[in-house]
Write a protein that holds these residues in place. Structure first.
Motif, PDB file in Angstrom:
ATOM      1  N   PHE A 254      10.541  -0.075   5.509  1.00 34.48           N
ATOM      2  CA  PHE A 254      10.851   1.328   5.781  1.00 34.48           C
ATOM      3  C   PHE A 254      11.599   1.466   7.103  1.00 34.48           C
ATOM      4  CE2 PHE A 254       8.641   2.897   2.173  1.00 34.48           C
ATOM      5  CZ  PHE A 254       7.573   2.042   1.964  1.00 34.48           C
ATOM      6  N   ALA A 255      12.180   0.356   7.567  1.00 32.99           N
ATOM      7  CA  ALA A 255      12.853   0.352   8.870  1.00 32.99           C
ATOM      8  C   ALA A 255      13.987   1.384   8.929  1.00 32.99           C
ATOM      9  CB  ALA A 255      13.377  -1.048   9.183  1.00 32.99           C
ATOM     10  N   ILE A 256      14.634   1.586   7.811  1.00 35.48           N
ATOM     11  CA  ILE A 256      15.776   2.491   7.776  1.00 35.48           C
ATOM     12  C   ILE A 256      15.381   3.916   8.174  1.00 35.48           C
ATOM     13  CG2 ILE A 256      15.579   3.158   5.331  1.00 35.48           C
ATOM     14  CD1 ILE A 256      18.868   2.048   6.468  1.00 35.48           C
ATOM     15  N   LEU A 257      14.112   4.251   8.011  1.00 32.14           N
ATOM     16  CA  LEU A 257      13.672   5.620   8.290  1.00 32.14           C
ATOM     17  C   LEU A 257      13.509   5.883   9.789  1.00 32.14           C
ATOM     18  CD1 LEU A 257      10.920   6.059   5.513  1.00 32.14           C
ATOM     19  CD2 LEU A 257      13.299   6.833   5.471  1.00 32.14           C
ATOM     20  N   VAL A 258      13.499   4.813  10.572  1.00 34.10           N
ATOM     21  CA  VAL A 258      13.242   4.964  12.005  1.00 34.10           C
ATOM     22  C   VAL A 258      14.313   5.827  12.688  1.00 34.10           C
ATOM     23  CG1 VAL A 258      13.406   3.603  14.135  1.00 34.10           C
ATOM     24  CG2 VAL A 258      11.782   2.962  12.380  1.00 34.10           C
ATOM     25  N   ARG A 259      15.541   5.722  12.207  1.00 33.74           N
ATOM     26  CA  ARG A 259      16.629   6.481  12.860  1.00 33.74           C
ATOM     27  C   ARG A 259      16.361   7.970  12.853  1.00 33.74           C
ATOM     28  NH1 ARG A 259      22.112   3.553  11.804  1.00 33.74           N
ATOM     29  NH2 ARG A 259      21.448   1.674  10.708  1.00 33.74           N
ATOM     30  N   ASN A 260      15.788   8.453  11.733  1.00 31.41           N
ATOM     31  CA  ASN A 260      15.622   9.905  11.588  1.00 31.41           C
ATOM     32  C   ASN A 260      14.190  10.378  11.759  1.00 31.41           C
ATOM     33  OD1 ASN A 260      18.388  10.334  11.048  1.00 31.41           O
ATOM     34  ND2 ASN A 260      18.064   9.593   8.970  1.00 31.41           N
ATOM     35  N   HIS A 261      13.291   9.460  12.032  1.00 35.33           N
ATOM     36  CA  HIS A 261      11.889   9.837  12.193  1.00 35.33           C
ATOM     37  C   HIS A 261      11.360   9.282  13.509  1.00 35.33           C
ATOM     38  CE1 HIS A 261      12.374  10.343   7.807  1.00 35.33           C
ATOM     39  NE2 HIS A 261      11.522  11.333   7.985  1.00 35.33           N
ATOM     40  N   PRO A 262      11.344  10.105  14.537  1.00 31.62           N
ATOM     41  CA  PRO A 262      10.907   9.617  15.854  1.00 31.62           C
ATOM     42  C   PRO A 262       9.456   9.173  15.882  1.00 31.62           C
ATOM     43  CG  PRO A 262      11.191  12.015  15.858  1.00 31.62           C
ATOM     44  CD  PRO A 262      11.737  11.530  14.567  1.00 31.62           C
ATOM     45  N   ASN A 263       8.663   9.626  14.907  1.00 33.37           N
ATOM     46  CA  ASN A 263       7.230   9.290  14.905  1.00 33.37           C
ATOM     47  C   ASN A 263       6.897   8.080  14.025  1.00 33.37           C
ATOM     48  OD1 ASN A 263       7.907  10.873  12.656  1.00 33.37           O
ATOM     49  ND2 ASN A 263       5.927  11.906  12.541  1.00 33.37           N
ATOM     50  N   LEU A 264       7.907   7.266  13.747  1.00 33.23           N
ATOM     51  CA  LEU A 264       7.690   6.056  12.938  1.00 33.23           C
ATOM     52  C   LEU A 264       7.998   4.814  13.759  1.00 33.23           C
ATOM     53  CD1 LEU A 264       7.277   4.520  10.212  1.00 33.23           C
ATOM     54  CD2 LEU A 264       9.718   4.895   9.764  1.00 33.23           C
ATOM     55  N   ALA A 265       7.195   3.768  13.601  1.00 37.88           N
ATOM     56  CA  ALA A 265       7.496   2.456  14.180  1.00 37.88           C
ATOM     57  C   ALA A 265       7.101   1.397  13.170  1.00 37.88           C
ATOM     58  CB  ALA A 265       6.757   2.242  15.501  1.00 37.88           C
ATOM     59  N   ILE A 266       7.856   0.334  13.179  1.00 42.55           N
ATOM     60  CA  ILE A 266       7.599  -0.810  12.292  1.00 42.55           C
ATOM     61  C   ILE A 266       7.326  -2.023  13.182  1.00 42.55           C
ATOM     62  CG2 ILE A 266       8.567  -2.258  10.450  1.00 42.55           C
ATOM     63  CD1 ILE A 266       8.586   0.642   9.591  1.00 42.55           C
ATOM     64  N   THR A 267       6.267  -2.767  12.902  1.00 46.93           N
ATOM     65  CA  THR A 267       6.063  -4.033  13.618  1.00 46.93           C
ATOM     66  C   THR A 267       6.409  -5.180  12.688  1.00 46.93           C
ATOM     67  OG1 THR A 267       3.716  -4.049  13.026  1.00 46.93           O
ATOM     68  CG2 THR A 267       4.266  -3.213  15.190  1.00 46.93           C
ATOM     69  N   ARG A 268       7.054  -6.184  13.259  1.00 46.48           N
ATOM     70  CA  ARG A 268       7.400  -7.381  12.473  1.00 46.48           C
ATOM     71  C   ARG A 268       7.203  -8.600  13.360  1.00 46.48           C
ATOM     72  NH1 ARG A 268      12.959  -6.439   9.456  1.00 46.48           N
ATOM     73  NH2 ARG A 268      12.492  -4.625   8.152  1.00 46.48           N
TER      74      ARG A 268
ATOM     75  N   LEU B 254       0.801  -1.223   0.000  1.00 42.04           N
ATOM     76  CA  LEU B 254       0.000   0.000   0.000  1.00 42.04           C
ATOM     77  C   LEU B 254       0.831   1.270   0.000  1.00 42.04           C
ATOM     78  CD1 LEU B 254      -2.738  -0.925   2.654  1.00 42.04           C
ATOM     79  CD2 LEU B 254      -2.845  -1.187   0.175  1.00 42.04           C
ATOM     80  N   LEU B 255       2.101   1.157   0.372  1.00 41.57           N
ATOM     81  CA  LEU B 255       2.885   2.363   0.621  1.00 41.57           C
ATOM     82  C   LEU B 255       4.087   2.478  -0.302  1.00 41.57           C
ATOM     83  CD1 LEU B 255       2.926   2.227   4.528  1.00 41.57           C
ATOM     84  CD2 LEU B 255       1.666   3.853   3.124  1.00 41.57           C
ATOM     85  N   GLU B 256       4.311   3.725  -0.735  1.00 38.82           N
ATOM     86  CA  GLU B 256       5.574   4.067  -1.396  1.00 38.82           C
ATOM     87  C   GLU B 256       6.330   4.999  -0.464  1.00 38.82           C
ATOM     88  OE1 GLU B 256       4.005   4.042  -6.013  1.00 38.82           O
ATOM     89  OE2 GLU B 256       4.469   5.938  -5.017  1.00 38.82           O
TER      90      GLU B 256
END
Lengths: 368, 316
Positions: free
Chosen positions: B162-176, B131-133
C-alpha cells in the motif's frame, strides 16, 4: 445402507447446574429436585435430533423411556428400543444398555450427558465404536464432547458421510473435591469420536498457577475492582481469575460457584438461579463477571449453569465483563457459549472485549 | 532467508568495513534513501532508514502512542507486541481466529472513534495471512484521528503493498526490511515509507547506519534481480512444503510470506523436531500448543523438515 446408531440419554445430567449444585449424581439428584431443578437433557436431545440432516440414513436404536425413546416422538427417524429401565435410572443402566447396543451391532453411539455419563460410556464401550457426546452436564470438561447439541448433530452427519475418527479424552473429575470447592481431575480414558475438530470443544486445562500468571490475575483484578461501583450487583463466576477479583475487593469467594457482591460485601455465596433472580429484585444494576474455561473457551454453558438464559437476559449482554490472562487466551481459538437457548447464544455471539491487563483489552470472537 | 547474498554484496560490505572508525557518510545515506525510494515508488522525502524495521516500529510506538490507543491484531510480530506493552497507555488487540485468521474490518473500524495508532502486519506473522484489502485501508485512513502503520516485512513474497497511498495519506506509514528477501538479515537495514504526519513526528529521529550494512544495502538495491529469483524459489518451495506437510496429517495454513503456520496435535512438536536436527519456531505462547512456524528453507532443508516430521508421525 443405513447406519445403525445408538442413543442413550442421561435424564438427570445437568439438573444440578441451575440450582448451584456441582453435579447431579448420587444424592445430588434428590437435592436438585428439592431445590426446584428441572431436567435439561430433553431439550438438548430434541435439539440434537431436529438438527441431524441425514435422518433417512439412520437406523436408530434408542434406550427406553426417559433415557431416549421418550424424545423420538415426531422425529422422522427409523427407530427401535433396546432394553428396559425402572422409573429411576442409574449409571448401571447406562452401562448395561450401551453394552446391549454394542452386541446388537451399533456403529455409532450418541449419548447426552456430562462427564459422569462419558465415563460410564467409556466403561461400557471403550474404543470399540465411535461416539458423539452431546453436552448436557453441569461441568462437561472432557474433550470428547461436541461444543453444543447442534455441533453434535453435525458430527453425526459427518460420521454418516464417512468421517474418520480420532481419540479424545474423558476426564475423571473428583466429584467430592468439586463439591468442596476444589477442582481435581485426571485422565480417565479415551473415546473415539468423528474427526471433525471444529465441532469438538477441547478439554478443560488446569489453571496456570505460575507466579507470572498470578501477577496477571492480580493486575486484572485491580483494574476490575477499581471500576466497581457500590450500587451494582456483581455476579462472580467460577475460576481463579474471578476469584482474584474477589480477593482484590476484599471478599472470600468460592472457587467453583457463583457468588454475588454488592456494596463491597458478599450478598450471596454459591448461589443458584433462584437466589440470583431474587437478588435482582433488590438491584436494578447488574453485572456478570466471568472468565473463559482454559482449553475450551466457554464463558457460559460449562461449570456455570447458574447463569441460566433468564439470568443472562436480565443482566444484558453489555453488562457482561469477561476477564482472562493472556496465557490462557492465547491458547484459545475463540470464546464459546452454550446456554441451552440457541437464540440467546446467537445474541451473545460476535466479538467481545476481554480484559487481560490494566492497559490491555483483547477482542475475541464468541462462537455458538 | 536460506540463500546468502551474492558475492558482490559481501564485497561491498567488506569495503564498507574499511573505515570502521568513521560514521557512515551523509552522501551514502542519501544514496541509500534514493535507492529505497525508487524501489518503493515514492519520492525520497518519504523514506526514513533505520537499523531494522523492528527498531523503527519501536520508535513509532514511542513517538506516537501518547494520547492514542494502540490497535493491533493478535497474534502478531512479538517485538511489536512487547514494544506496545511498554509504550502504549492503552492497547486493543483484535484476536484472529482459526482457521481463517480473518481481520474483520468492522471490528477494526469500531475502535477508531477515539484517536488510535493502528499497527497491522500484512502478511501477518505468524499466520502468514494477508489481513488487509485496499478498501479497509482507505476506510481506516479516512479517520483523521487515526495513524496507520502497515508492516510489509514480507512484501516481496506477498506482492501486496500500500506504499503508493503514502503520497496522498499523511496518516499512513509502511515499514519494510532488507532482512528477508534481500538476504541481509545480518546487515539490519529497515526503512519506513512515511506519510507527512509520520515525517513530522519523526523529524528528530536520526539514525546512522553501520558502514558495512549501508554499502551492502546500496549494492543489493542496485542489482535486485537475485532477490526476485530467490523470492520466487522460496514461494515454489513454500507450496511444496505445504502440500507435503499436509499430506502427513498436519493442518497447514496457506501463506503469503516465507514461512508456514502448521498446526499439529503434538504439543511437544518443536522439541521433537529439534531432537532430529530441525529448528522451527514454537509459537505456543501465541497460539494453542502444537502450533509451529516453519521458515521455508532450501530444498534440502525443507526435505529434512518433512523427513523429520514423517518420522515423528510414524513413531507416535
Amino acid at each position: 445402507m443405513k447406519k445403525k446408531i445408538g442413543l442413550i440419554v442421561n435424564p438427570v445430567a445437568g439438573m444440578g447446574g441451575s440450582v448451584g449444585l456441582k453435579g447431579t449424581d448420587g444424592g445430588s439428584y434428590e437435592r436438585a429436585l428439592k431445590l426446584g431443578a428441572r431436567p435439561v437433557t430433553p431439550a438438548r436431545t430434541k435439539d440434537l435430533l431436529e438438527r441431524i440432516r441425514k435422518k433417512e440414513d439412520i437406523d436408530l436404536l434408542s434406550a427406553p423411556g426417559r433415557m431416549g425413546a421418550e424424545y423420538l416422538q415426531g422425529c422422522a427417524v427409523t427407530s427401535a428400543v433396546a432394553g428396559s429401565v425402572a422409573e429411576q435410572t442409574s449409571a448401571e443402566d447406562t452401562k448395561r444398555i450401551a453394552g446391549e447396543m454394542l452386541k446388537k451391532g451399533i456403529e455409532l453411539l450418541i449419548f447426552v450427558g456430562g462427564d459422569g455419563t462419558a465415563r460410564d460410556i467409556y466403561d461400557a464401550v471403550g474404543l470399540a465404536i465411535p461416539v458423539v457426546a452431546v453436552p448436557s452436564g453441569v461441568k462437561v470438561f472432557s474433550a470428547v464432547f461436541a461444543f453444543s447439541a447442534r455441533a453434535a448433530a453435525e458430527m453425526v452427519d459427518a460420521f454418516i458421510t464417512g468421517a474418520s475418527t480420532l481419540e479424545e479424552e474423558v476426564l475423571d473429575i473428583d466429584e467430592k473435591a468439586f463439591r468442596e470447592n476444589r477442582l481435581a481431575s485426571k485422565l480417565y480414558g479415551y473415546l473415539l469420536v468423528p474427526a471433525v475438530k471444529k465441532y469438538l470443544q477441547g478439554g478443560k486445562e488446569c489453571s496456570n498457577t505460575s507466579a507470572t500468571a498470578a501477577e496477571s490475575k492480580q493486575e486484572i483484578a485491580r483494574c476490575i475492582s477499581e471500576s466497581m461501583d457500590r450500587d451494582t450487583l456483581y455476579l462472580l463466576g467460577p475460576g481463579t481469575t474471578v476469584q482474584a477479583v474477589a480477593d482484590e475487593a476484599g471478599v472470600e469467594k468460592t472457587l467453583l460457584g457463583v457468588d454475588a457482591l454488592a456494596g463491597g460485601r458478599l450478598v450471596g455465596t454459591d448461589i443458584g438461579e433462584k437466589q440470583i433472580l431474587s437478588l435482582f429484585q433488590e438491584f436494578d444494576k447488574r453485572t456478570i463477571i466471568v472468565t473463559p474455561i482454559g482449553g475450551n473457551g466457554f464463558i457460559f454453558g460449562r461449570g456455570s449453569k447458574q447463569f441460566t438464559p433468564e439470568v443472562i437476559r436480565q443482566v444484558g449482554k453489555k453488562n457482561i465483563i469477561v476477564v482472562g490472562t493472556r496465557d490462557k487466551l492465547m491458547k484459545l481459538e475463540a470464546l464459546r457459549v452454550d446456554t441451552g437457548d440457541y437464540e440467546l447464544d446467537q445474541a451473545l455471539a460476535g466479538y467481545t472485549e476481554v480484559t487481560v491487563g490494566r492497559k490491555e483489552i483483547l477482542k475475541m470472537e464468541v462462537r455458538c | 532467508m536460506p540463500y546468502p547474498p551474492p558475492q558482490a554484496i559481501v564485497q561491498a560490505a567488506r569495503r564498507g568495513s574499511g573505515k570502521l572508525h568513521r560514521y557512515a557518510e551523509q552522501k551514502d545515506l542519501e544514496h541509500l534513501r534514493a535507492l529505497l525510494a525508487d524501489y518503493a515508488g515514492v519520492p525520497d522525502r518519504h523514506i526514513v532508514a533505520g537499523p531494522g524495521s523492528d527498531m523503527l516500529l519501536r520508535e513509532i510506538l514511542h513517538s506516537f502512542s501518547g494520547g492514542r490507543k494502540v490497535v493491533m491484531p493478535s497474534p502478531n510480530f512479538l517485538p511489536t507486541v512487547h514494544a506496545a506493552r511498554r509504550f502504549a497507555a492503552r492497547q486493543v488487540s483484535i484476536r484472529l481466529s482459526a482457521p481463517e485468521f480473518h481481520l474483520t474490518p468492522e471490528i477494526l473500524l469500531e475502535e477508531l472513534e477515539d484517536p488510535a495508532l493502528v499497527i497491522i502486519d500484512n502478511p501477518n506473522n505468524p499466520t502468514g495471512k494477508a489481513l488487509l484489502e485496499r478498501r479497509t485501508v482507505e476506510a481506516v485512513l479516512a479517520n483523521s484521528g487515526t495513524l496507520l502503520v502497515i508492516d510489509e516485512a514480507y512484501f516481496e513474497f506477498s506482492g501486496v503493498s500500500f506504499a503508493i497511498l503514502v503520497r496522498n495519506h499523511p496518516n499512513l506509514a509502511i515499514t519494510r526490511t532488507l532482512d528477508k528477501a534481500f538476504s541481509l538479515a545480518g546487515a539490519r537495514i529497515g526503512y519506513l515509507i512515511a506519510g507527512q504526519l509520520f515525517l513530522e513526528g519523526l523529524s528528530s529521529f536520526q539514525s546512522s547506519l553501520p558502514r558495512a550494512s549501508l554499502q551492502a544495502a546500496v549494492e543489493a538495491l542496485s542489482s535486485p534481480s537475485y532477490m526476485r529469483k530467490n523470492a520466487g524459489l522460496i514461494i515454489e518451495e513454500r507450496e511444496r512444503l505445504l502440500r507435503e506437510t499436509a499430506a502427513l496429517g498436519a493442518e497447514v495454513y496457506a501463506s503469503a510470506a516465507n514461512f508456514l503456520l502448521v498446526h499439529t496435535r503434538r504439543p511437544e512438536i518443536a522439541a521433537q523436531l529439534e531432537e532430529r536436527g530441525v529448528l522451527v519456531a514454537d509459537i505456543s505462547s501465541q497460539l494453542a500448543p502444537g502450533h509451529i512456524r516453519v521458515s521455508v528453507g532450501t530444498s534440502s532443508e525443507n526435505d529434512a523438515f518433512i523427513a523429520a516430521y514423517e518420522d515423528i508421525v510414524k513413531n507416535s
